[in-house]
Motif scaffolding. Structure first.
Motif, PDB file in Angstrom:
ATOM      1  N   LEU A 109       0.826  -1.206   0.000  1.00  0.00           N
ATOM      2  CA  LEU A 109       0.000   0.000   0.000  1.00  0.00           C
ATOM      3  C   LEU A 109       0.865   1.263   0.000  1.00  0.00           C
ATOM      4  O   LEU A 109       0.523   2.256  -0.657  1.00  0.00           O
ATOM      5  CB  LEU A 109      -0.941  -0.017   1.206  1.00  0.00           C
ATOM      6  CG  LEU A 109      -2.007  -1.125   1.180  1.00  0.00           C
ATOM      7  CD1 LEU A 109      -2.751  -1.193   2.498  1.00  0.00           C
ATOM      8  CD2 LEU A 109      -2.979  -0.910   0.019  1.00  0.00           C
ATOM      9  N   GLN A 110       1.984   1.230   0.718  1.00  0.00           N
ATOM     10  CA  GLN A 110       2.890   2.385   0.684  1.00  0.00           C
ATOM     11  C   GLN A 110       3.489   2.564  -0.703  1.00  0.00           C
ATOM     12  O   GLN A 110       3.641   3.699  -1.181  1.00  0.00           O
ATOM     13  CB  GLN A 110       3.988   2.222   1.732  1.00  0.00           C
ATOM     14  CG  GLN A 110       3.482   2.393   3.163  1.00  0.00           C
ATOM     15  CD  GLN A 110       4.605   2.321   4.182  1.00  0.00           C
ATOM     16  OE1 GLN A 110       5.533   3.145   4.153  1.00  0.00           O
ATOM     17  NE2 GLN A 110       4.526   1.350   5.094  1.00  0.00           N
ATOM     18  N   ALA A 111       3.812   1.462  -1.373  1.00  0.00           N
ATOM     19  CA  ALA A 111       4.348   1.562  -2.733  1.00  0.00           C
ATOM     20  C   ALA A 111       3.330   2.176  -3.689  1.00  0.00           C
ATOM     21  O   ALA A 111       3.700   2.799  -4.688  1.00  0.00           O
ATOM     22  CB  ALA A 111       4.766   0.177  -3.226  1.00  0.00           C
ATOM     23  N   ALA A 112       2.046   2.010  -3.376  1.00  0.00           N
ATOM     24  CA  ALA A 112       0.978   2.574  -4.209  1.00  0.00           C
ATOM     25  C   ALA A 112       0.658   4.015  -3.859  1.00  0.00           C
ATOM     26  O   ALA A 112      -0.157   4.643  -4.547  1.00  0.00           O
ATOM     27  CB  ALA A 112      -0.278   1.726  -4.085  1.00  0.00           C
ATOM     28  N   ALA A 163       0.174   5.224  -0.297  1.00  0.00           N
ATOM     29  CA  ALA A 163      -0.393   5.469   1.023  1.00  0.00           C
ATOM     30  C   ALA A 163       0.692   5.915   1.993  1.00  0.00           C
ATOM     31  O   ALA A 163       1.840   5.460   1.924  1.00  0.00           O
ATOM     32  CB  ALA A 163      -1.073   4.204   1.558  1.00  0.00           C
ATOM     33  N   SER A 164       0.339   6.800   2.904  1.00  0.00           N
ATOM     34  CA  SER A 164       1.260   7.179   3.966  1.00  0.00           C
ATOM     35  C   SER A 164       1.515   5.967   4.859  1.00  0.00           C
ATOM     36  O   SER A 164       0.708   5.022   4.901  1.00  0.00           O
ATOM     37  CB  SER A 164       0.661   8.308   4.798  1.00  0.00           C
ATOM     38  OG  SER A 164      -0.460   7.836   5.539  1.00  0.00           O
ATOM     39  N   PRO A 165       2.625   5.967   5.602  1.00  0.00           N
ATOM     40  CA  PRO A 165       2.880   4.832   6.500  1.00  0.00           C
ATOM     41  C   PRO A 165       1.736   4.583   7.479  1.00  0.00           C
ATOM     42  O   PRO A 165       1.359   3.432   7.718  1.00  0.00           O
ATOM     43  CB  PRO A 165       4.167   5.234   7.221  1.00  0.00           C
ATOM     44  CG  PRO A 165       4.884   6.110   6.233  1.00  0.00           C
ATOM     45  CD  PRO A 165       3.789   6.892   5.542  1.00  0.00           C
ATOM     46  N   ALA A 166       1.169   5.653   8.044  1.00  0.00           N
ATOM     47  CA  ALA A 166       0.088   5.483   9.016  1.00  0.00           C
ATOM     48  C   ALA A 166      -1.149   4.873   8.357  1.00  0.00           C
ATOM     49  O   ALA A 166      -1.782   3.976   8.915  1.00  0.00           O
ATOM     50  CB  ALA A 166      -0.259   6.822   9.663  1.00  0.00           C
ATOM     51  N   MET A 167      -1.506   5.354   7.168  1.00  0.00           N
ATOM     52  CA  MET A 167      -2.672   4.831   6.468  1.00  0.00           C
ATOM     53  C   MET A 167      -2.450   3.383   6.059  1.00  0.00           C
ATOM     54  O   MET A 167      -3.348   2.531   6.219  1.00  0.00           O
ATOM     55  CB  MET A 167      -2.979   5.674   5.226  1.00  0.00           C
ATOM     56  CG  MET A 167      -4.217   5.239   4.472  1.00  0.00           C
ATOM     57  SD  MET A 167      -4.509   6.233   2.980  1.00  0.00           S
ATOM     58  CE  MET A 167      -4.858   7.838   3.695  1.00  0.00           C
ATOM     59  N   ARG A 223      -3.323   4.526  -6.647  1.00  0.00           N
ATOM     60  CA  ARG A 223      -2.576   4.988  -7.817  1.00  0.00           C
ATOM     61  C   ARG A 223      -3.436   5.842  -8.752  1.00  0.00           C
ATOM     62  O   ARG A 223      -2.942   6.771  -9.385  1.00  0.00           O
ATOM     63  CB  ARG A 223      -2.007   3.790  -8.583  1.00  0.00           C
ATOM     64  CG  ARG A 223      -0.878   3.083  -7.861  1.00  0.00           C
ATOM     65  CD  ARG A 223      -0.104   2.149  -8.797  1.00  0.00           C
ATOM     66  NE  ARG A 223       1.048   1.585  -8.140  1.00  0.00           N
ATOM     67  CZ  ARG A 223       1.085   0.380  -7.593  1.00  0.00           C
ATOM     68  NH1 ARG A 223       0.014  -0.397  -7.646  1.00  0.00           N
ATOM     69  NH2 ARG A 223       2.183  -0.062  -7.004  1.00  0.00           N
ATOM     70  N   ASN A 224      -4.725   5.513  -8.834  1.00  0.00           N
ATOM     71  CA  ASN A 224      -5.622   6.215  -9.757  1.00  0.00           C
ATOM     72  C   ASN A 224      -6.306   7.424  -9.132  1.00  0.00           C
ATOM     73  O   ASN A 224      -7.150   8.051  -9.775  1.00  0.00           O
ATOM     74  CB  ASN A 224      -6.689   5.251 -10.288  1.00  0.00           C
ATOM     75  CG  ASN A 224      -6.110   4.216 -11.230  1.00  0.00           C
ATOM     76  OD1 ASN A 224      -4.946   4.288 -11.603  1.00  0.00           O
ATOM     77  ND2 ASN A 224      -6.918   3.251 -11.622  1.00  0.00           N
ATOM     78  N   GLY A 225      -5.995   7.722  -7.883  1.00  0.00           N
ATOM     79  CA  GLY A 225      -6.597   8.883  -7.239  1.00  0.00           C
ATOM     80  C   GLY A 225      -7.977   8.641  -6.676  1.00  0.00           C
ATOM     81  O   GLY A 225      -8.627   9.575  -6.203  1.00  0.00           O
ATOM     82  N   ARG A 226      -8.440   7.404  -6.704  1.00  0.00           N
ATOM     83  CA  ARG A 226      -9.740   7.104  -6.102  1.00  0.00           C
ATOM     84  C   ARG A 226      -9.656   7.111  -4.577  1.00  0.00           C
ATOM     85  O   ARG A 226     -10.670   7.204  -3.895  1.00  0.00           O
ATOM     86  CB  ARG A 226     -10.264   5.761  -6.594  1.00  0.00           C
ATOM     87  CG  ARG A 226     -10.568   5.726  -8.097  1.00  0.00           C
ATOM     88  CD  ARG A 226     -11.554   4.634  -8.435  1.00  0.00           C
ATOM     89  NE  ARG A 226     -12.809   4.819  -7.713  1.00  0.00           N
ATOM     90  CZ  ARG A 226     -13.718   3.877  -7.547  1.00  0.00           C
ATOM     91  NH1 ARG A 226     -13.508   2.674  -8.028  1.00  0.00           N
ATOM     92  NH2 ARG A 226     -14.826   4.114  -6.873  1.00  0.00           N
ATOM     93  N   ALA A 227      -8.463   6.978  -4.050  1.00  0.00           N
ATOM     94  CA  ALA A 227      -8.208   7.139  -2.626  1.00  0.00           C
ATOM     95  C   ALA A 227      -6.987   8.031  -2.473  1.00  0.00           C
ATOM     96  O   ALA A 227      -5.991   7.854  -3.188  1.00  0.00           O
ATOM     97  CB  ALA A 227      -7.976   5.788  -1.953  1.00  0.00           C
ATOM     98  N   ASN A 228      -7.065   8.997  -1.570  1.00  0.00           N
ATOM     99  CA  ASN A 228      -5.979   9.932  -1.318  1.00  0.00           C
ATOM    100  C   ASN A 228      -5.040   9.336  -0.275  1.00  0.00           C
ATOM    101  O   ASN A 228      -5.365   9.290   0.908  1.00  0.00           O
ATOM    102  CB  ASN A 228      -6.557  11.263  -0.829  1.00  0.00           C
ATOM    103  CG  ASN A 228      -5.477  12.262  -0.455  1.00  0.00           C
ATOM    104  OD1 ASN A 228      -4.286  12.033  -0.663  1.00  0.00           O
ATOM    105  ND2 ASN A 228      -5.877  13.392   0.107  1.00  0.00           N
ATOM    106  N   GLY A 229      -3.885   8.884  -0.723  1.00  0.00           N
ATOM    107  CA  GLY A 229      -2.958   8.192   0.157  1.00  0.00           C
ATOM    108  C   GLY A 229      -2.325   9.068   1.219  1.00  0.00           C
ATOM    109  O   GLY A 229      -1.781   8.552   2.192  1.00  0.00           O
ATOM    110  N   GLN A 230      -2.386  10.378   1.064  1.00  0.00           N
ATOM    111  CA  GLN A 230      -1.764  11.283   2.024  1.00  0.00           C
ATOM    112  C   GLN A 230      -2.776  11.962   2.941  1.00  0.00           C
ATOM    113  O   GLN A 230      -2.424  12.848   3.720  1.00  0.00           O
ATOM    114  CB  GLN A 230      -0.946  12.341   1.277  1.00  0.00           C
ATOM    115  CG  GLN A 230       0.166  11.765   0.415  1.00  0.00           C
ATOM    116  CD  GLN A 230       1.110  10.868   1.203  1.00  0.00           C
ATOM    117  OE1 GLN A 230       1.662  11.282   2.219  1.00  0.00           O
ATOM    118  NE2 GLN A 230       1.307   9.630   0.735  1.00  0.00           N
TER     119      GLN A 230
END
Length: 336
Positions: free
Chosen positions: A17-20, A22-26, A58-65
């Motif tokens: 998930l981090q490689a995609a 996401a922040s470490p916490a998420m 990766r597609n912006g459907r979820a905001n990893g930050q």
């Protein structure tokens, strides 16, 4: 199948998930929840979701930050904004705040808006039962199920969950979607090339189907749809509680979780935490609960809600998770 310790599975899922993005916490919050689901035998809500979440990140459907924040509060009611990110950190914040409100005021009601798929809904309530409190949870999801008498997907499968603590015993954990089965079961059947039973889903033309791909492209059937509109009515209640009441998106406004492209779903989750000490009293609550449990267990064949999943979870903690080779290879590739 490969056996993998839960800690290693969680580290692998988090890395993917981090490689995609996401922040470490998420990533850690999501990985922990998905591994817990896998350990409970809930593969449709377990590690099979990692590739889906990775694509959405990766597609912006979820905001990893995104970082969940408490948007506002009045009395025992509050709203947490997930910021378009994965749901797990926001749900954890909402439940913590609801517990704090219940300690002060007897009850706490917390909504999560601008959210995403929340996994196994009842697992979010574990901190409530650990605090000796009763928890209820509601969530909506992208449109997958028709209203009573309809054929067009309008409501999500809209899970409902409840958790009741017991003194010196495992809690009662109840979790169900309001479709005949969770939509994730169609996803798993489609990946494995298996048919589904009649009565689970309709195809895009509103006809019963045993093809999971056709069911994913069509709609799920509500609980008891063959004989009653009750399941669809319950889905309507949850849809309004988890959207209109707290300010989240309706299911029909959200792109399906099962497509790569689309919008940030912006769906909602709602958590109600109740302190029995403010009502019957803590001692009375625990005593009366055990009276009911004893009567249930006196009937041969009764299994307490959550007992099977907690047994499997303990087995997985001792023996590791049994993960299909193809999924494990996919997770390792995503983790780099």
């Amino acid at each position: 199948m490969s056996a993998l310790p839960m800690a290693q599975a969680q580290a692998l899922a988090s890395a993917a998930l981090q490689a995609a993005g996401a922040s470490p916490a998420m990533a850690e919050a999501a990985a922990q929840a998905l591994v817990l689901a896998e350990a409970q035998g809930l593969a449709s809500h377990g590690l099979s979701r990692v590739p889906q979440y990775a694509v959405h990140l990766r597609n912006g459907r979820a905001n990893g930050q995104a970082e969940p924040v408490l948007r506002h509060r009045r009395g025992a009611a509050l709203v947490v904004d997930a910021g378009g990110g994965l749901a797990f950190g926001a749900c954890a914040l909402a439940v913590r705040e609801a517990i704090a409100a219940a300690r002060e005021l007897g009850v706490g009601f917390a909504g999560v808006v601008r959210s995403h798929h929340c996994g196994v809904l009842v697992d979010h309530l574990r901190p409530a039962v650990a605090a000796g409190m009763v928890g209820l949870a509601f969530g909506n999801s992208p449109a997958a199920m028709p209203a009573a008498g309809g054929k067009r997907p309008l409501f999500g499968t809209n899970p409902v969950a409840a958790a009741f603590p017991r003194a010196a015993h495992d809690p009662l954990l109840i979790d169900l979607s309001l479709s005949e089965v969770a939509r994730g079961k169609l996803m798993v059947a489609a990946k494995e090339g298996r048919p589904i039973p009649l009565g689970w889903a309709l195809d895009a033309q509103g006809q019963p189907t045993t093809d999971p791909q056709a069911g994913l492209a069509g709609s799920m059937l509500p609980i008891g749809a063959a004989t009653s509109p009750k399941g669809a009515m319950l889905a309507l209640i949850v849809e309004l509680l988890a959207t209109a009441v707290i300010g989240a998106q309706f299911g029909f406004e959200a792109s399906s979780f099962f497509v790569d492209e689309g919008n940030q779903p912006g769906i909602g989750q709602a958590f109600l935490v109740i302190d029995p000490g403010a009502l019957a009293g803590t001692a009375a609550y625990f005593a009366r609960t055990e009276v009911l449990v004893a009567q249930m267990l006196a009937d041969e064949g009764v299994r307490l809600a959550g007992a099977r999943r907690l047994t499997l979870e303990r087995q997985a903690a001792a023996q590791g998770l049994h993960i299909p080779e193809a999924l494990l290879a996919q997770l390792r590739a995503l983790a780099g």
